[in-house]
Design a protein around this motif. Structure first.
Motif, PDB file in Angstrom:
ATOM      1  N   HIS A  43      36.960  58.166  28.406  1.00 51.66           N
ATOM      2  CA  HIS A  43      37.438  58.476  27.257  1.00 51.66           C
ATOM      3  C   HIS A  43      37.424  59.850  26.746  1.00 51.66           C
ATOM      4  O   HIS A  43      38.252  60.403  26.080  1.00 51.66           O
ATOM      5  CB  HIS A  43      36.536  57.775  26.054  1.00 51.66           C
ATOM      6  N   ASN A  44      36.630  60.671  27.748  1.00 51.33           N
ATOM      7  CA  ASN A  44      36.713  62.140  27.398  1.00 51.33           C
ATOM      8  C   ASN A  44      36.353  62.899  28.932  1.00 51.33           C
ATOM      9  O   ASN A  44      35.460  63.440  28.891  1.00 51.33           O
ATOM     10  CB  ASN A  44      35.325  62.507  26.467  1.00 51.33           C
ATOM     11  N   PRO A  45      37.717  62.482  29.617  1.00 55.93           N
ATOM     12  CA  PRO A  45      37.422  63.293  30.957  1.00 55.93           C
ATOM     13  C   PRO A  45      37.428  65.089  31.103  1.00 55.93           C
ATOM     14  O   PRO A  45      38.089  65.479  29.987  1.00 55.93           O
ATOM     15  CB  PRO A  45      38.714  62.641  31.600  1.00 55.93           C
ATOM     16  N   SER A  46      36.691  65.518  31.886  1.00 54.53           N
ATOM     17  CA  SER A  46      36.710  66.879  31.878  1.00 54.53           C
ATOM     18  C   SER A  46      37.962  67.491  32.333  1.00 54.53           C
ATOM     19  O   SER A  46      38.810  66.792  33.125  1.00 54.53           O
ATOM     20  CB  SER A  46      35.543  67.596  32.696  1.00 54.53           C
ATOM     21  N   LYS A  47      38.263  68.796  32.038  1.00 54.67           N
ATOM     22  CA  LYS A  47      39.490  69.118  32.769  1.00 54.67           C
ATOM     23  C   LYS A  47      39.530  69.199  34.383  1.00 54.67           C
ATOM     24  O   LYS A  47      40.660  68.894  34.874  1.00 54.67           O
ATOM     25  CB  LYS A  47      39.650  71.111  32.392  1.00 54.67           C
ATOM     26  N   ILE A  48      38.278  69.322  35.007  1.00 53.04           N
ATOM     27  CA  ILE A  48      38.190  69.287  36.262  1.00 53.04           C
ATOM     28  C   ILE A  48      38.603  67.720  37.019  1.00 53.04           C
ATOM     29  O   ILE A  48      39.230  67.529  37.824  1.00 53.04           O
ATOM     30  CB  ILE A  48      36.869  69.583  37.091  1.00 53.04           C
ATOM     31  N   GLN A  49      38.147  66.941  36.187  1.00 50.91           N
ATOM     32  CA  GLN A  49      38.359  65.456  36.313  1.00 50.91           C
ATOM     33  C   GLN A  49      39.784  65.224  36.210  1.00 50.91           C
ATOM     34  O   GLN A  49      40.524  64.516  37.015  1.00 50.91           O
ATOM     35  CB  GLN A  49      37.733  64.570  35.389  1.00 50.91           C
ATOM     36  N   ASN A  50      40.332  65.761  35.144  1.00 50.78           N
ATOM     37  CA  ASN A  50      41.868  65.656  34.985  1.00 50.78           C
ATOM     38  C   ASN A  50      42.670  66.038  36.292  1.00 50.78           C
ATOM     39  O   ASN A  50      43.715  65.522  36.502  1.00 50.78           O
ATOM     40  CB  ASN A  50      42.240  66.311  33.860  1.00 50.78           C
ATOM     41  N   PHE A  51      42.261  67.432  36.728  1.00 51.21           N
ATOM     42  CA  PHE A  51      42.691  68.011  37.738  1.00 51.21           C
ATOM     43  C   PHE A  51      42.673  67.323  39.010  1.00 51.21           C
ATOM     44  O   PHE A  51      43.706  67.045  39.666  1.00 51.21           O
ATOM     45  CB  PHE A  51      42.289  69.426  38.001  1.00 51.21           C
ATOM     46  N   MET A  52      41.533  66.491  39.381  1.00 51.61           N
ATOM     47  CA  MET A  52      41.361  65.849  40.459  1.00 51.61           C
ATOM     48  C   MET A  52      42.036  64.531  40.346  1.00 51.61           C
ATOM     49  O   MET A  52      42.750  64.147  41.497  1.00 51.61           O
ATOM     50  CB  MET A  52      39.940  65.618  40.748  1.00 51.61           C
ATOM     51  N   GLU A  53      42.233  63.941  39.423  1.00 49.52           N
ATOM     52  CA  GLU A  53      42.966  62.821  39.093  1.00 49.52           C
ATOM     53  C   GLU A  53      44.677  62.884  39.489  1.00 49.52           C
ATOM     54  O   GLU A  53      44.964  62.248  39.960  1.00 49.52           O
ATOM     55  CB  GLU A  53      42.907  62.165  37.941  1.00 49.52           C
ATOM     56  N   TRP A  54      44.943  64.088  38.758  1.00 50.06           N
ATOM     57  CA  TRP A  54      46.397  64.429  39.013  1.00 50.06           C
ATOM     58  C   TRP A  54      46.363  64.662  40.855  1.00 50.06           C
ATOM     59  O   TRP A  54      47.669  64.156  41.229  1.00 50.06           O
ATOM     60  CB  TRP A  54      46.586  65.772  38.434  1.00 50.06           C
ATOM     61  N   VAL A  55      45.572  65.226  41.470  1.00 49.34           N
ATOM     62  CA  VAL A  55      45.728  65.494  42.844  1.00 49.34           C
ATOM     63  C   VAL A  55      45.851  64.259  43.515  1.00 49.34           C
ATOM     64  O   VAL A  55      46.622  64.054  44.711  1.00 49.34           O
ATOM     65  CB  VAL A  55      44.561  66.255  43.308  1.00 49.34           C
ATOM     66  N   VAL A  56      44.716  63.238  43.175  1.00 49.23           N
ATOM     67  CA  VAL A  56      44.667  61.994  43.905  1.00 49.23           C
ATOM     68  C   VAL A  56      46.263  61.293  43.654  1.00 49.23           C
ATOM     69  O   VAL A  56      46.653  60.591  44.484  1.00 49.23           O
ATOM     70  CB  VAL A  56      43.721  61.077  43.218  1.00 49.23           C
ATOM     71  N   GLU A  57      46.739  61.142  42.524  1.00 51.09           N
ATOM     72  CA  GLU A  57      47.937  60.750  41.932  1.00 51.09           C
ATOM     73  C   GLU A  57      49.093  61.419  42.849  1.00 51.09           C
ATOM     74  O   GLU A  57      49.977  60.762  43.519  1.00 51.09           O
ATOM     75  CB  GLU A  57      48.273  60.658  40.595  1.00 51.09           C
ATOM     76  N   PHE A  58      49.166  62.643  43.144  1.00 50.88           N
ATOM     77  CA  PHE A  58      49.954  63.423  43.671  1.00 50.88           C
ATOM     78  C   PHE A  58      50.053  62.926  45.093  1.00 50.88           C
ATOM     79  O   PHE A  58      51.087  62.593  45.831  1.00 50.88           O
ATOM     80  CB  PHE A  58      50.082  64.963  43.371  1.00 50.88           C
ATOM     81  N   VAL A  59      48.835  62.812  45.624  1.00 51.14           N
ATOM     82  CA  VAL A  59      48.731  62.578  47.015  1.00 51.14           C
ATOM     83  C   VAL A  59      49.246  61.250  47.395  1.00 51.14           C
ATOM     84  O   VAL A  59      49.788  60.968  48.475  1.00 51.14           O
ATOM     85  CB  VAL A  59      47.387  62.864  47.770  1.00 51.14           C
ATOM     86  N   HIS A  60      48.719  60.246  46.667  1.00 53.29           N
ATOM     87  CA  HIS A  60      48.993  58.954  46.570  1.00 53.29           C
ATOM     88  C   HIS A  60      50.528  58.687  46.654  1.00 53.29           C
ATOM     89  O   HIS A  60      51.338  58.039  47.436  1.00 53.29           O
ATOM     90  CB  HIS A  60      48.516  57.946  45.613  1.00 53.29           C
ATOM     91  N   ASN A  61      51.223  59.268  45.812  1.00 48.96           N
ATOM     92  CA  ASN A  61      52.605  59.366  45.748  1.00 48.96           C
ATOM     93  C   ASN A  61      53.464  59.878  46.857  1.00 48.96           C
ATOM     94  O   ASN A  61      54.475  59.336  47.409  1.00 48.96           O
ATOM     95  CB  ASN A  61      53.368  59.889  44.374  1.00 48.96           C
ATOM     96  N   THR A  62      52.694  60.999  47.378  1.00 50.99           N
ATOM     97  CA  THR A  62      53.339  61.803  48.656  1.00 50.99           C
ATOM     98  C   THR A  62      53.371  60.591  49.744  1.00 50.99           C
ATOM     99  O   THR A  62      54.167  60.662  50.652  1.00 50.99           O
ATOM    100  CB  THR A  62      52.564  62.963  48.765  1.00 50.99           C
ATOM    101  N   ILE A  63      51.915  60.058  49.826  1.00 48.79           N
ATOM    102  CA  ILE A  63      51.897  59.113  51.319  1.00 48.79           C
ATOM    103  C   ILE A  63      52.831  57.781  51.043  1.00 48.79           C
ATOM    104  O   ILE A  63      53.429  57.336  52.003  1.00 48.79           O
ATOM    105  CB  ILE A  63      50.359  58.671  51.319  1.00 48.79           C
ATOM    106  N   ALA A  64      52.973  57.443  49.717  1.00 48.93           N
ATOM    107  CA  ALA A  64      54.049  56.398  49.288  1.00 48.93           C
ATOM    108  C   ALA A  64      55.214  56.438  49.886  1.00 48.93           C
ATOM    109  O   ALA A  64      55.700  55.666  50.222  1.00 48.93           O
ATOM    110  CB  ALA A  64      53.727  55.948  47.972  1.00 48.93           C
ATOM    111  N   SER A  65      55.662  57.667  49.738  1.00 51.62           N
ATOM    112  CA  SER A  65      57.084  58.246  49.990  1.00 51.62           C
ATOM    113  C   SER A  65      57.283  58.062  51.727  1.00 51.62           C
ATOM    114  O   SER A  65      58.444  58.233  52.220  1.00 51.62           O
ATOM    115  CB  SER A  65      57.298  59.346  49.608  1.00 51.62           C
ATOM    116  N   THR A  66      56.239  57.950  52.539  1.00 57.80           N
ATOM    117  CA  THR A  66      56.298  57.700  54.031  1.00 57.80           C
ATOM    118  C   THR A  66      55.869  56.478  54.452  1.00 57.80           C
ATOM    119  O   THR A  66      56.300  56.554  55.754  1.00 57.80           O
ATOM    120  CB  THR A  66      55.437  58.848  54.531  1.00 57.80           C
TER     121      THR A  66
END
Length: 265
Positions: A43-66
């Motif tokens: 419910h109240n994620p920190s900025k670093i948690q939001n950043f890391m979640e974005w990195v995880v999603e970005f990497v996941h989508n990158t791998i999913a394209s391959t």
């Protein structure tokens, strides 16, 4: 004249500036990851948690394209490690430099923790040539070809191990496609992959550090250029980390996925 402190152990040369930078990169990446999961909240994620979640999603989508979605989760941790370590390593040489200067009157060998990094004869010869000696202790580890070659070699071994163990029949078959006579060319193609991975990353980061050193020699006149180049270097560092990671995933996909896999969606 700048030198990098290199010590010889067992017939092998070790660049201390690269080793220091690699350790710093590992510590920074680990600290970021630890800070991101240290106080998880839905419910109240920190900025670093939001950043890391974005990195995880970005990497996941990158791998999913391959590769097929069913295989993506297996390689997310590898992708995260690669992209974060390489990105941090690419940027380490930007903020500052650590240089120690040798007194022009000193004639003996230069040692660090009892290990010789320059012989007395070489020190004396350089002084006789009128050269001022200094040692650079800080740089981007990816500006060292041995570091990028090491990363590429790890990827090379991993790709072929996964191909042999998870897709044996189709992996071995691809060396003889479309015709058996193409076997030597296919072997050369596989051998070139780690070479291009290592050289692409090294050349881009090393060229950036050379340009920074050149701008610094211009004095205060180069300050505006330095500000522009620092910003552009962050962009280059991010692009090179992304390229290394996505190419690694493409190579893994080529080795482990064959044409009959149809679960991409």
């Amino acid at each position: 004249m700048h030198f990098f402190p290199v010590v010889e152990l067992g017939g092998l040369n070790f660049d201390l500036s690269s080793i220091i930078a690699i350790l710093v990169s590992c510590i920074v990446v680990f600290a970021l990851a630890r800070a991101a999961v240290g106080n998880l909240s839905v419910h109240n994620p920190s900025k670093i948690q939001n950043f890391m979640e974005w990195v995880v999603e970005f990497v996941h989508n990158t791998i999913a394209s391959t590769m097929p979605l069913s295989k993506v989760k297996t390689y997310v941790s590898l992708g995260m490690t690669l992209i974060m370590f390489i990105f941090v390593s690419n940027l380490l040489g930007l903020p500052f430099g650590v240089v120690t200067e040798l007194d022009d009157t000193y004639k003996g060998p230069v040692t660090v923790l009892g290990m010789e990094i320059m012989s007395g004869e070489e020190v004396e010869r350089l002084h006789e040539e009128g050269k001022h000696i200094s040692f650079a202790w800080w740089k981007s580890p990816t500006a060292d070809l041995s570091v990028t070659a090491g990363l590429a070699l790890i990827v090379f071994v991993l790709v072929h191990y996964l191909g042999l163990t998870r897709n044996t029949k189709h992996y071995l078959k691809h060396y003889f496609e479309p015709f058996p006579i193409f076997f030597p060319l296919n072997v050369m193609k596989e051998a070139a992959k780690p070479l291009t991975l290592a050289l692409r990353l090294y050349a881009n980061i090393f060229a950036g550090e050379v340009l920074i050193a050149t701008i610094l020699m211009m004095g205060w006149i180069g300050l505006p250029l330095m500000a522009v180049w620092q910003g552009f270097s962050i962009f280059v560092g991010a692009i090179q980390a992304f390229l290394f990671t996505i190419l690694t995933m493409v190579y893994i996909s080529q080795a482990t996925v064959h044409e009959h896999d149809d679960d991409h969606h």
